[in-house]
Every structure is written in C-alpha cells, then in structure tokens.
Design an enzyme around this catalytic site. Structure first.
Site, short mmCIF file in Angstrom:
data_model
loop_
_atom_site.label_atom_id
_atom_site.label_comp_id
_atom_site.label_asym_id
_atom_site.label_seq_id
_atom_site.Cartn_x
_atom_site.Cartn_y
_atom_site.Cartn_z
N ARG A 169 0.84 -1.21 0.00
CA ARG A 169 0.00 0.00 0.00
C ARG A 169 0.87 1.25 0.00
O ARG A 169 0.59 2.23 0.70
CB ARG A 169 -0.95 0.02 1.21
N SER A 243 -10.62 0.55 3.41
CA SER A 243 -9.81 0.09 4.55
C SER A 243 -8.93 1.24 5.05
O SER A 243 -8.15 1.81 4.29
CB SER A 243 -8.92 -1.08 4.14
N GLU A 339 -3.80 3.94 6.04
CA GLU A 339 -3.59 3.90 4.59
C GLU A 339 -3.79 5.27 3.94
O GLU A 339 -2.99 5.67 3.10
CB GLU A 339 -4.53 2.88 3.94
#
Length: 343
Positions: A169, A243, A339
């Site tokens: 990520r 997420s 994230e």
C-alpha cells in the site's frame, strides 16, 4: 483550456464527504490543460507559493481543513490497447478513468488479471500511488509504466516499476514525489496466460455458493463484487475511504511472543518469514466495531472501515483512528498504520 474555480467546495471530491473548501481549484480534462493551469497559478505569487493537492476520486485522503492552496482535479479520460505480442497485451488508461469501470472494460477486451481488484473506489491514476490491493493481489503485479507531469520542470516523465518503488500500500508518490508529480496515464501488462486467484477465503466461499468450481475471470470479478458489497459500505451512501489501516507485518520473533500471549491471533505467513496480522481482527478484539467518536464511527460489519455518519470532520476521523491505534498497541504491542493520506 482548464476550468478554474475560487473558494471551491470539495465535498464531492472526497469519499468521506468532508465539507471543506479549496482556495483555488482547476479541472484537468486534457494534458494541455496542465501547462495552462500551472502558468495561471504562477501569475499569483501567493498561490504559487501555496501548497498543491492533486485529487482524482478522493478515495484515499482525509481532508482535515480548508485547503489554502490549489487543488488539481484530474478528469483525464481514455483507455486503449496500445501493444500486443505473443505473451501479453499492454493497456493504457488515463488517470481520471474510474478504476472499477476500467477493470470491467479490461475483462471485456480479454485482458484478464485485475478482477480481484474490482469495486475498489477511486481512479486509475490513484491506483499506483496506493499500490491498491485486495483478495491476494496487488496492482503492481500487472503494472507496466506510467506517465506523470513534473511540476518542477514542466515535462512529462515516465516511471517504470523500479522508479515507482512499490511497497505494501505504498509508492514513491506517497512520499518524496507526492507534490511534485501529477499522474497522467498508467499502462498495465496482461499476460495471455491467466491463472485464477480464488484461494482467499471470502472469494472461495462466494464461488462455492454460486456453484462455480472452475472460475473464469468474470466469475471471480462477480464474486469480488458480491463480497465487497456485502461487507463494505458504498461511499455514495456512507462516507468512507475503504480500509483505513494497513495489515501490520511483524518479524518472526515478535510474532512468536504475540502468539504465545494470544494463541488465536489471525495472521498470514510471508515469504521472508515475517507474519502479516489481520488489522480488522485486532480492532474487533479491542471492541471498536460499531463504536464512534462524534459522527466518525467504525463500521458495524467491517472493523477496518471508518465512516462518516453525516457530520464528521477529518479531525473526528483522526481522533477515532488515534484511539483505535492506542488501544491496539496497548493490548497487542502492534502499531497500526493508516492507509489514507492526511491533508
């Protein structure tokens, strides 16, 4: 000629739906618009010295305040097969293309491989920044190259896989290249030999429920869409950025200590001997699912997703994420990492 706006509302340009504004915004629909917009901003010394923010779908950003500089709204469109050899197809898409629509279009062209990444919100240009991933696949596995506008030189620069520095990520565009480049287009390489990725538990279950034993790319695409719609809220109806936390990766020694104290901890072995932990399990075990701070809440079906129940601010979401991070660290000795980019 790009469109320019002053005191521009960004509510429709971030999937959390935060009601913040930008001092100046410009809409980029053609590559030539970038030079013109850059020249326009340069004529205002205060604006030229102010920060710059590039937004596509705004699906991976937490806007905490009104933005004091210029926001560049990427609306570049277009997708095409640009090359083919005996082994693979090369497909190019403009940065403003909707990611899910692009994945579906690729399947329609017989260019298979991205189906596990169906229904991820955002644009094609945002995909390399985050190196988006889901259900056993990361975008980097099919990445070929990208073109980006360099604000410092006014030139288009090409990035290959190595230069993008993809990680979990992560990429160079979340760090040193964050404000310097605007991604214009992305190319993907699709091998003609395709293999199904259907081992992820939720996907395997969805295929079994549909009676599929030998899945095609379309079968996996459909299964991913069903699973995501069942578990994750639609940003169009409940503001969120997907997420919110990465699944933490810890070394073998730390995992051994954790597993001794918490035998049922959910984890996945990594090739280098480390273990990836399920952040959702850690958060759920700390009792956060469904809880809220002001109008920022943890989704009641997926603990990884933080949502805006209507009037939350970016500060509310950060307060919630900090409280979750603190609880997880106190209980498990593991630090969660967000994230989204915080602005």
């Amino acid at each position: 000629m790009p469109s320019f706006f002053s005191d521009y509302a960004l509510r429709e340009h971030n999937t959390f739906g935060f009601d913040v504004r930008a001092r100046q915004a410009c809409r980029i629909e053609h590559e030539s618009d970038i030079d013109e917009a850059r020249a326009f901003a340069a004529r205002d010394p205060a604006l030229a010295a102010a920060p710059r923010l590039v937004l596509g779908g705004g699906s991976n950003v937490v806007l905490t305040r009104d933005f004091p500089g210029s926001v560049w709204l990427v609306a570049l469109e277009g997708r095409r097969i640009v090359d083919e050899d005996d082994d693979a197809w090369i497909v190019e898409a403009a940065a403003g293309e909707n990611w899910h629509a692009f994945v579906a279009w690729c399947l329609g062209q017989g260019c298979n491989g991205l189906e596990n990444l169906a229904l991820i919100p955002g644009t094609v240009g945002a995909a390399p920044i985050q190196n988006i991933g889901a259900y056993g696949l990361e975008m980097a596995e099919y990445f070929d190259s990208l073109r980006a506008y360099d604000f410092e030189t006014g030139q288009i620069v090409e990035f290959d896989d190595a230069r993008c520095a993809f990680g979990y990520r992560d990429s160079v565009f979340k760090h040193v290249a964050r404000e310097r480049f605007l991604i214009v287009s992305v190319r993907f390489r699709f091998p003609k030999t395709w293999r199904a990725r259907a081992a992820y538990a939720d996907i395997a279950r969805a295929l079994a429920e549909a009676g599929v034993t030998d899945p095609s790319p379309r079968d996996i695409f459909d299964a991913v869409v069903r699973v995501r719609r069942a578990k994750l809220p639609d940003p169009a109806t409940l503001g969120n950025a997907g997420s919110f936390f990465k699944n933490p990766v810890i070394d073998a020694r730390q995992f051994a200590e954790l597993a001794a104290a918490v035998p049922d901890v959910v984890s996945y072995a990594q090739p280098d001997g480390s273990r990836k932990l399920a952040a959702a399990w850690l958060i759920d075990r700390c009792g956060w699912k469904g809880r809220a701070i002001a109008d920022a809440a943890v989704h009641d079906r997926q603990a990884l997703v933080l949502v805006n129940r209507g009037r939350a601010t970016g500060a509310d979401v950060l307060a919630l994420s900090d409280a979750i991070r603190d609880d997880v660290f106190k209980r498990f000795g593991v630090m969660l990492e967000a994230e989204p980019v915080v602005v």
